[in-house]
Design a protein around this motif. Sequence first.
Motif, PDB file in Angstrom:
ATOM      1  N   GLU A  21       0.810  -1.226   0.000  1.00 10.12           N
ATOM      2  CA  GLU A  21       0.000   0.000   0.000  1.00 10.12           C
ATOM      3  C   GLU A  21       0.842   1.274   0.000  1.00 10.12           C
ATOM      4  N   THR A  23       2.918   4.124  -1.327  1.00  8.69           N
ATOM      5  CA  THR A  23       3.186   4.761  -2.606  1.00  8.69           C
ATOM      6  C   THR A  23       4.374   5.708  -2.436  1.00  8.69           C
ATOM      7  N   PHE A  44       1.503  12.998   3.038  1.00  8.73           N
ATOM      8  CA  PHE A  44       1.884  12.856   1.642  1.00  8.73           C
ATOM      9  C   PHE A  44       2.745  14.027   1.193  1.00  8.73           C
ATOM     10  N   PHE A  48      -2.411  13.983  -3.248  1.00  6.01           N
ATOM     11  CA  PHE A  48      -2.735  12.556  -3.198  1.00  6.01           C
ATOM     12  C   PHE A  48      -4.108  12.373  -3.826  1.00  6.01           C
ATOM     13  N   GLU A  51      -8.063   7.705  -4.828  1.00  4.98           N
ATOM     14  CA  GLU A  51      -7.740   6.278  -4.720  1.00  4.98           C
ATOM     15  C   GLU A  51      -6.738   6.024  -3.589  1.00  4.98           C
ATOM     16  N   GLU A  52      -5.747   6.893  -3.467  1.00  2.00           N
ATOM     17  CA  GLU A  52      -4.775   6.752  -2.371  1.00  2.00           C
ATOM     18  C   GLU A  52      -5.456   6.977  -1.025  1.00  2.00           C
ATOM     19  N   SER A  55      -7.310   3.929  -0.167  1.00  3.10           N
ATOM     20  CA  SER A  55      -6.371   2.890   0.251  1.00  3.10           C
ATOM     21  C   SER A  55      -6.006   3.063   1.731  1.00  3.10           C
ATOM     22  N   CYS A  76      -5.573  12.165   6.334  1.00  2.00           N
ATOM     23  CA  CYS A  76      -4.601  12.223   5.245  1.00  2.00           C
ATOM     24  C   CYS A  76      -4.296  13.694   5.008  1.00  2.00           C
TER      25      CYS A  76
END
Length: 99
Positions: A21, A23, A44, A48, A51-52, A55, A76
Amino acid sequence: MENFNLRTTLLLTIQFALLHEITPNIRGITCGWDESKIMINFYFDGEFTEEEKESMECIATEVIASIPTLKMDVECRRIDAPESLIPCKLLDWVYLRKE
């Protein structure tokens, strides 16, 4: 759950859930907990995708399945390098990218 056992279970569960998972734009993942909830923050580098983000939500779902007695709080955030992630640490780092 005893604090040490919760810490061990949480860290191992997150590590397992992270397999396949991570990235390249994930800079760091930190977690924290108290008597009622678990917090997992994903940081991140750059934008991002949805989809991320989904995830990361799936990772949290795997964690809560292992520790169903606590609530889950997931965040996130974008924090671009070279800005330090050190002030963002909760109780433990689960993942830190080498920079």
